[in-house]
Design an enzyme around this catalytic site. Structure first.
Site, short mmCIF file in Angstrom:
data_model
loop_
_atom_site.label_atom_id
_atom_site.label_comp_id
_atom_site.label_asym_id
_atom_site.label_seq_id
_atom_site.Cartn_x
_atom_site.Cartn_y
_atom_site.Cartn_z
N GLU A 413 0.86 -1.33 0.06
CA GLU A 413 0.13 0.06 -0.06
C GLU A 413 0.86 1.27 0.10
O GLU A 413 0.38 2.18 0.81
CB GLU A 413 -1.07 0.00 1.04
CG GLU A 413 -2.09 -1.26 1.03
CD GLU A 413 -3.34 -0.93 1.82
OE1 GLU A 413 -3.65 0.12 2.30
OE2 GLU A 413 -3.96 -2.07 1.96
C1 LIG Z 1 1.72 -9.95 0.00
C2 LIG Z 1 1.26 -8.82 -0.88
C3 LIG Z 1 0.10 -8.26 -0.92
C4 LIG Z 1 -0.25 -7.60 -1.80
N1 LIG Z 1 -1.48 -6.94 -2.30
C5 LIG Z 1 -1.89 -6.17 -3.19
C6 LIG Z 1 -3.25 -5.95 -3.43
O1 LIG Z 1 -4.17 -6.37 -2.92
N2 LIG Z 1 -3.59 -4.92 -4.43
C7 LIG Z 1 -2.57 -4.40 -5.26
O2 LIG Z 1 -2.84 -3.57 -6.14
N3 LIG Z 1 -1.28 -4.51 -4.94
C8 LIG Z 1 -0.87 -5.47 -3.93
N4 LIG Z 1 0.37 -5.71 -3.48
C9 LIG Z 1 1.48 -4.70 -4.32
C10 LIG Z 1 1.98 -3.90 -3.21
O3 LIG Z 1 1.32 -2.79 -3.27
C11 LIG Z 1 3.41 -3.43 -3.97
O4 LIG Z 1 4.27 -4.67 -3.77
C12 LIG Z 1 3.86 -2.32 -3.72
O5 LIG Z 1 3.27 -1.17 -4.13
C13 LIG Z 1 5.38 -2.00 -4.10
O6 LIG Z 1 5.62 -2.28 -5.36
P1 LIG Z 1 6.62 -3.36 -6.06
O7 LIG Z 1 6.68 -4.66 -5.21
O8 LIG Z 1 6.60 -3.52 -7.60
O9 LIG Z 1 8.26 -2.89 -5.54
P2 LIG Z 1 9.03 -1.64 -6.52
O10 LIG Z 1 7.90 -0.54 -7.06
O11 LIG Z 1 9.73 -2.22 -7.49
O12 LIG Z 1 9.71 -0.76 -5.36
C14 LIG Z 1 10.93 -1.71 -4.73
C15 LIG Z 1 11.61 -0.83 -3.84
O13 LIG Z 1 11.95 0.30 -4.28
C16 LIG Z 1 12.09 1.57 -3.60
N5 LIG Z 1 11.42 2.55 -4.20
C17 LIG Z 1 10.49 2.50 -5.32
N6 LIG Z 1 10.32 3.57 -5.79
C18 LIG Z 1 11.05 4.75 -5.15
C19 LIG Z 1 10.97 5.94 -5.12
N7 LIG Z 1 10.49 6.72 -5.92
N8 LIG Z 1 12.01 6.40 -4.12
C20 LIG Z 1 12.53 5.84 -3.23
N9 LIG Z 1 12.76 4.54 -3.12
C21 LIG Z 1 11.67 4.02 -3.95
C22 LIG Z 1 11.35 1.19 -2.26
O14 LIG Z 1 12.18 0.73 -1.07
C23 LIG Z 1 10.55 -0.16 -2.72
O15 LIG Z 1 10.26 -1.00 -1.55
C24 LIG Z 1 0.74 -6.75 -2.60
C25 LIG Z 1 1.91 -6.99 -2.41
C26 LIG Z 1 2.25 -8.16 -1.49
C27 LIG Z 1 3.88 -8.55 -1.60
#
Ligand SMILES: Cc1cc2nc3c(=O)[nH]c(=O)nc-3n(C[C@H](O)[C@H](O)[C@H](O)COP(=O)(O)OP(=O)(O)OC[C@H]3O[C@@H](n4cnc5c(N)ncnc54)[C@H](O)[C@@H]3O)c2cc1C
Length: 593
Positions: A413
């Site tokens: 989130e």
């Molecule tokens: C168990 C689980 C349940 C989930 N449930 C849902 C759901 O119900 N619905 C839904 O839509 N999504 C869901 N998600 C998705 C979740 O919201 C995303 O994993 C989250 O938004 C991060 O996106 P990403 O994993 O692609 O990480 P990325 O976008 O690849 O980011 C990885 C890391 O990079 C860093 N980062 C990224 N951007 C920046 C920035 N601008 N500045 C500084 N650091 C940055 C942060 O440390 C981040 O943690 C779920 C994820 C998990 C693991």
């Protein structure tokens, strides 16, 4: 214009459209960034109105009894599934429609009450609280907030009882933190009766068990070659809906079904659009605001469990012929957990009350709550784990599960990094615009001095006035005065950063982190002071002596003020240059060119 600059302009335009919909009442967080203490939103400490309290008490009693009798967090973790009987039971006790209107079968409770229910679930089983959040806080939220009466009538009755389940599907391979980068396409049909959806979503909680999914997809913007995001209600019986993976095996919250799905030429009737066409990102962010509030509640519940477990062990385990609780380094951990749990509850209650009281824009407060409570919970679990020593490492105690479960909180989130930057930048926008007005007028006096004069007077007013923090209890005046002075110092630091760095501050995340960190602790301290004040007033009325919690409040404020001072002084005294040079060297990025 370079590619980076074009991307920057696009982001700024997108953010402006999304976040600043016109004149609004000044909220608490935005006030802080302007050097004001907008007391009305935070004092006196909010209470669930008597009319709702009876319904809430009844719901809480039913929920507790149900959880005591039927919820087995260990089995849910081991079997990586929440049994259908538990889901049905949660529906029966009203948890799957707590805030839905009574006319559609919900309990009609406000967000503050909902948070108390979620705290109860979060104190026992993170899988279950995440499941409930995915269904109720975000899954059906867009329908509750943006659905037409017909849409609500059609979908809600079965969703609020749990006969049907909801999910919220935003994330894709290319759209994680960068939520605006959704690639799923929604093409209108020739006759305009439906949209044809294509694309894939991943990491979606409840994807394979939901009967109704709120799906974000790109629709064309009429009269241009652009596209914008729109929210759709999608059901798995629509031809072309394909579950790619129902339950992705994972580290924690193993009871939740996190899945991937594809939409291949799925025809979705236009009646299933939620909210205005092309405003799906705004819909998504508003939905996530609610999710972040209950996130805070779940973390509060879990932190209270940490405190209970830590105290139990510290009072019984003996080493060196003493109980562990006699050692100061153990006391330190317990005091920190107690203080943070107190603050987490206060912050959750006040943030939820902002929603209940109709503040239009509470995005900064919900972001602060999410970052603060998830970080504090992570620390609390770690501290409790350490107190248990080797025993915490084994699966017969709940702490190893709690560690695994809690790790997602800082990522889901909105990752805490993205939200930290968001808090600072959205908060600084108000004073930043005022400085821009002054600066632009200095360069071009022909623009007229009126607006610049007003902006200058605002900035000057905040710079000379220490805000008043109106606590009722005389015992707390000194804390109130200290808080006021810290807000004044914060305002000074924000102004200084804006004047010193101007537009490049948009990329200076180390500066943003300190500003957001100070803002978060100012908000947390305010919530603690407000709660403590209300409790002291109540105790005085009842003739009670100060309860134990007030030590926690006192300790929290002292630590929090110290952290704020640290964040502000680090703005001027830090190792950022060396840090960036080291990271650039490790990353192979040459910044000298
Ligand atoms: C168990 C689980 C349940 C989930 N449930 C849902 C759901 O119900 N619905 C839904 O839509 N999504 C869901 N998600 C998705 C979740 O919201 C995303 O994993 C989250 O938004 C991060 O996106 P990403 O994993 O692609 O990480 P990325 O976008 O690849 O980011 C990885 C890391 O990079 C860093 N980062 C990224 N951007 C920046 C920035 N601008 N500045 C500084 N650091 C940055 C942060 O440390 C981040 O943690 C779920 C994820 C998990 C693991």
């Amino acid at each position: 214009m370079s590619e980076v600059e074009t991307q920057r302009q696009k982001e700024i335009q997108q953010a402006e459209e999304l976040l600043f919909a016109g004149p609004q009442a000044l909220g608490f967080a935005k006030g802080l960034f302007q050097g004001h203490f907008v007391a009305d939103w935070v004092m006196p400490y909010p209470r669930v109105p008597a009319a709702q309290q009876t319904e809430l008490d009844k719901t809480l009693a039913e929920v507790r009894q149900f959880l005591d009798e039927h919820l087995d967090p260990v089995a849910i973790d081991r079997q990586a599934e929440i049994p259908r009987a538990v889901i049905d039971g949660l529906g029966r006790v009203g948890v799957l429609g707590t805030t839905a209107p009574v006319e559609f079968g919900g309990r009609g409770l406000m967000q503050m009450a909902n948070c108390q229910v979620l705290e109860e679930i979060g104190s026992r089983c993170a899988s279950t609280s995440v499941f409930v959040n995915a269904h109720h806080s975000i899954g059906i939220r867009a329908l509750l907030l943006f659905g037409t009466h017909e849409q609500k009538q059609k979908w809600l009755p079965k969703l609020v009882t749990g006969e049907q389940l909801g999910a919220f599907a935003l994330t894709e391979k290319e759209a994680g933190s960068d939520a605006a980068n959704v690639q799923m396409q929604a093409r209108p049909s020739q006759d305009g009766s439906h949209f044809i959806l294509n694309g894939e979503k991943r990491y979606i909680t409840n994807a394979a068990i939901a009967h109704v999914l709120t799906v974000m997809a790109r629709t064309p913007v009429p009269g241009s070659d652009k596209t914008a995001i729109t929210a759709f209600l999608v059901t798995p019986d629509m031809p072309g809906f394909t579950i790619l993976e129902a339950r992705m095996p994972k580290m924690g919250i193993r009871g939740t079904a996190t899945g991937r799905f594809a939409l291949r030429d799925v025809k979705v009737p236009k009646e299933n659009i939620l909210g205005p066409m092309g405003k799906g990102l705004k819909v998504a962010l508003t939905v996530l605001d609610f999710g972040r509030t209950t996130f805070g509640a779940c973390c509060t519940g879990a932190a209270k469990t940490c405190l209970r477990l830590a105290v139990e062990h510290a009072n019984t385990r003996k080493q060196f012929n003493k109980t562990l609780g006699e050692f100061h380094l153990v006391k330190k951990k317990i005091a920190r957990i107690a203080a943070d749990a107190y603050a987490m509850e206060a912050m959750t209650t006040i943030t939820a009350s902002l929603i209940d009281r109709g503040l239009e824009d509470y995005m900064i407060e919900t972001a602060m709550l999410k970052v603060f409570t998830t970080e504090r919970l992570w620390e609390a679990i770690n501290e409790a784990f350490q107190i248990y020593g080797g025993s915490a490492y084994f699966v017969d105690l709940p702490l190893e599960r709690m560690v695994r479960d809690a790790r997602i909180n800082q990522i889901g989130e909105g990752s805490n990094e993205v939200l930290t930057s968001f808090i600072a930048l959205v908060g600084m926008r108000g004073p930043g615009m005022e400085f821009k007005e002054i600066y632009d007028t200095m360069l071009k006096p022909s623009r007229g001095l009126g607006k610049a004069w007003t902006a200058g007077m605002h900035r000057l007013g905040a710079a000379v006035r220490i805000p008043d923090v109106p606590v009722e209890s005389a015992d707390l005046r000194s804390f109130g005065n200290q808080l006021g002075r810290l807000i004044w110092r914060f305002n000074f630091a924000v102004n200084r950063a804006l004047i010193a760095y101007r537009e490049p501050i948009l990329d200076m995340q180390l500066v943003q982190e300190r500003i957001a960190g100070a803002a978060m602790d100012l908000f947390a301290s305010t919530c603690v002071l407000s709660r403590w004040d209300a409790e002291l007033q109540a105790a005085r009325r009842n003739g009670d002596s100060a309860p134990l919690e007030h030590h926690a409040a006192d300790f929290f404020l002292r630590r929090s003020f110290r952290r704020i001072r640290r964040c502000l002084s680090d703005l001027n005294d830090n190792d950022d240059t060396a840090l960036l040079a080291t990271a650039n060297a490790a990353l192979g990025q040459d910044r000298s060119k």
